[in-house]
Design an enzyme around this catalytic site. Structure first.
Site, mmCIF file in Angstrom:
data_model
loop_
_atom_site.group_PDB
_atom_site.id
_atom_site.type_symbol
_atom_site.label_atom_id
_atom_site.label_comp_id
_atom_site.label_asym_id
_atom_site.label_seq_id
_atom_site.Cartn_x
_atom_site.Cartn_y
_atom_site.Cartn_z
ATOM 1 N N LYS A 127 62.442 8.453 -5.739
ATOM 2 C CA LYS A 127 63.719 9.106 -6.056
ATOM 3 C C LYS A 127 63.602 10.059 -7.248
ATOM 4 O O LYS A 127 64.068 11.200 -7.198
ATOM 5 C CB LYS A 127 64.785 8.041 -6.329
ATOM 6 N N GLY A 128 62.978 9.590 -8.336
ATOM 7 C CA GLY A 128 62.893 10.440 -9.524
ATOM 8 C C GLY A 128 62.106 11.708 -9.250
ATOM 9 O O GLY A 128 62.513 12.810 -9.637
ATOM 10 N N ASP B 106 68.884 12.386 -3.536
ATOM 11 C CA ASP B 106 67.995 12.990 -4.547
ATOM 12 C C ASP B 106 68.219 14.498 -4.607
ATOM 13 O O ASP B 106 68.238 15.089 -5.688
ATOM 14 C CB ASP B 106 66.533 12.699 -4.207
ATOM 15 N N ASP C 127 66.936 14.411 9.183
ATOM 16 C CA ASP C 127 66.412 13.344 8.311
ATOM 17 C C ASP C 127 67.264 13.287 7.040
ATOM 18 O O ASP C 127 67.224 14.220 6.238
ATOM 19 C CB ASP C 127 64.935 13.653 7.975
ATOM 20 N N THR D 204 78.634 9.846 -3.632
ATOM 21 C CA THR D 204 78.219 10.675 -2.500
ATOM 22 C C THR D 204 78.511 9.907 -1.213
ATOM 23 O O THR D 204 78.205 8.719 -1.096
ATOM 24 C CB THR D 204 76.725 11.057 -2.611
ATOM 25 N N LEU D 205 79.138 10.616 -0.277
ATOM 26 C CA LEU D 205 79.688 9.962 0.917
ATOM 27 C C LEU D 205 79.113 10.536 2.203
ATOM 28 O O LEU D 205 79.789 10.534 3.239
ATOM 29 C CB LEU D 205 81.223 10.118 0.913
ATOM 30 N N GLY D 206 77.876 11.017 2.152
ATOM 31 C CA GLY D 206 77.252 11.559 3.366
ATOM 32 C C GLY D 206 78.066 12.690 3.943
ATOM 33 O O GLY D 206 78.476 13.619 3.228
ATOM 34 N N GLY E 46 61.367 14.904 5.911
ATOM 35 C CA GLY E 46 60.753 14.527 4.641
ATOM 36 C C GLY E 46 61.757 14.542 3.502
ATOM 37 O O GLY E 46 62.948 14.826 3.692
ATOM 38 N N ASP F 141 55.625 8.621 0.548
ATOM 39 C CA ASP F 141 56.509 8.160 1.627
ATOM 40 C C ASP F 141 55.712 8.057 2.922
ATOM 41 O O ASP F 141 55.127 9.048 3.383
ATOM 42 C CB ASP F 141 57.659 9.152 1.828
HETATM 43 O O1 RIB Z 1 65.778 8.536 -1.945
HETATM 44 C C1 RIB Z 1 64.729 8.606 -1.029
HETATM 45 C C2 RIB Z 1 63.491 8.035 -1.635
HETATM 46 O O2 RIB Z 1 63.691 6.655 -1.859
HETATM 47 C C3 RIB Z 1 62.268 8.130 -0.742
HETATM 48 O O3 RIB Z 1 61.508 9.273 -1.027
HETATM 49 C C4 RIB Z 1 61.531 6.838 -1.009
HETATM 50 O O4 RIB Z 1 60.317 7.054 -1.634
HETATM 51 C C5 RIB Z 1 62.462 6.007 -1.897
HETATM 52 O O5 RIB Z 1 62.045 5.982 -3.204
#
Ligand code: RIB
Length: 307
Positions: A41-42, A254, A248, A221-223, A289, A14
């Site tokens: 994401k994974g 995730d 952030d 998911t709705l924040g 992050g 990222d």
């Molecule tokens: O869900 C957030 C992620 O989406 C970030 O880490 C970015 O790499 C994207 O894949």
């Protein structure tokens, strides 16, 4: 070797830029800060699940470069078991992340690199690992045909399957039929259903539509509005947790998915697992992050006890 939770997905580095706004085409603006860290994401979900106490294997493809080294040390630190193919002819992916100053909201471009070539054949080669999972999780940053093949193997082996449909794309009923849980956020639910999702009532209508499209249980998911658990005969809004100032929100979904998978793997009831996932996400947004923001199981449990 068997692992309780098997996650298929993408690792990327990222590259996050904090600025007042995004530049227009042809424009250069000054940013307030830059940071480089592990994402995808994974991979984020694997880190969240392992930090939350899960026994996790993560399946992906990397290049042979400095970002691949970042991936390996991230997983080692978090206790994730990597099942990785290296492709020296490609590169480890990267993401451009725009962070809006003031709100912490984000906009992202992901280039998956070597992980864009993950194939159904790669999943067949890992059929033993996938077929023995208790919980299988995937998203849509790697090719859809690979995700489908892995979901088929996981289902045939008796796993509980979770599809986090991110980034969203229209999906066939045959894909939903392979999933026990589908976990879009608001905008992903809109793309999947064609319905607006800004309020809890709208989320319920979208979740109903997802059920009519073959989804067994939708979790939208709705924040800050929480997470809606919606299945035949039961609809529960789990409120979001406030664990401090939001700095952030990248990777909050995730965090939720990883925490949810970890709790399910311990045998928690689905709505309790949604609460646990929400606590993990609630803490993650108070830290910068994505993968580095994932809390430990103890931190999430302390937050759950405090409300
Ligand atoms: O869900 C957030 C992620 O989406 C970030 O880490 C970015 O790499 C994207 O894949």
């Amino acid at each position: 070797m068997a692992h309780d939770i098997v996650i298929l997905g993408v690792f990327v580095a990222d590259t996050a830029y904090r600025a007042a706004r995004q530049p227009k085409i042809g424009e250069t603006i000054l940013g307030k800060s830059f940071s480089l860290g592990p994402g995808g994401k994974g991979s984020n979900q694997a880190v969240a699940a392992a930090r939350a106490g899960g026994d996790v294997a993560f399946l992906t493809k990397l290049g042979d470069d400095a970002f691949a080294d970042m991936a390996m040390s991230t997983w080692e630190k978090a206790g994730v078991n990597p099942v990785v193919t290296r492709d020296a002819t490609s590169y480890t992916g990267a993401a451009y992340i725009f962070l809006e100053e003031g709100t912490g909201n984000n906009a992202i471009i992901v280039a998956p690199g070597a992980a864009a070539t993950i194939s159904p054949g790669d999943m067949d080669a890992q059929a033993d690992l996938i077929g023995k999972a208790k919980i299988f999780v995937t998203q849509l940053e790697q090719p859809l045909d690979a995700a489908i093949r892995a979901l088929e193997i996981a289902k045939a082996g008796g796993a509980t399957t979770i599809l986090n449909p991110a980034p969203a794309q229209p999906l066939d009923a045959s894909v939903f039929a392979l999933c026990d849980y589908v976990t879009p956020n608001e905008s992903e639910a809109e793309i999947l259903t064609g319905l607006p999702v800004t309020t809890v009532d709208e989320a319920r209508a979208a979740a109903d539509k997802l059920l009519s499209m073959g989804v067994k249980t939708a979790i939208i998911t709705l924040g800050s509005q929480g997470a809606l658990y919606h299945t035949q005969g039961e609809s529960v809004l789990v409120p979001a947790f406030k664990a401090g100032e939001v700095v952030d929100t990248t990777g909050a979904g995730d965090a939720f998915n990883g925490g949810f998978a970890a709790a399910l793997s311990r045998g928690e009831a689905p709505v309790d697992a949604v609460r646990f996932g929400s606590a993990v996400a609630g803490i993650s947004v108070t830290r910068p992050g994505t993968a580095p923001a994932m809390p430990s199981r103890e931190e999430a449990e302390a937050l759950l006890r405090s409300v």
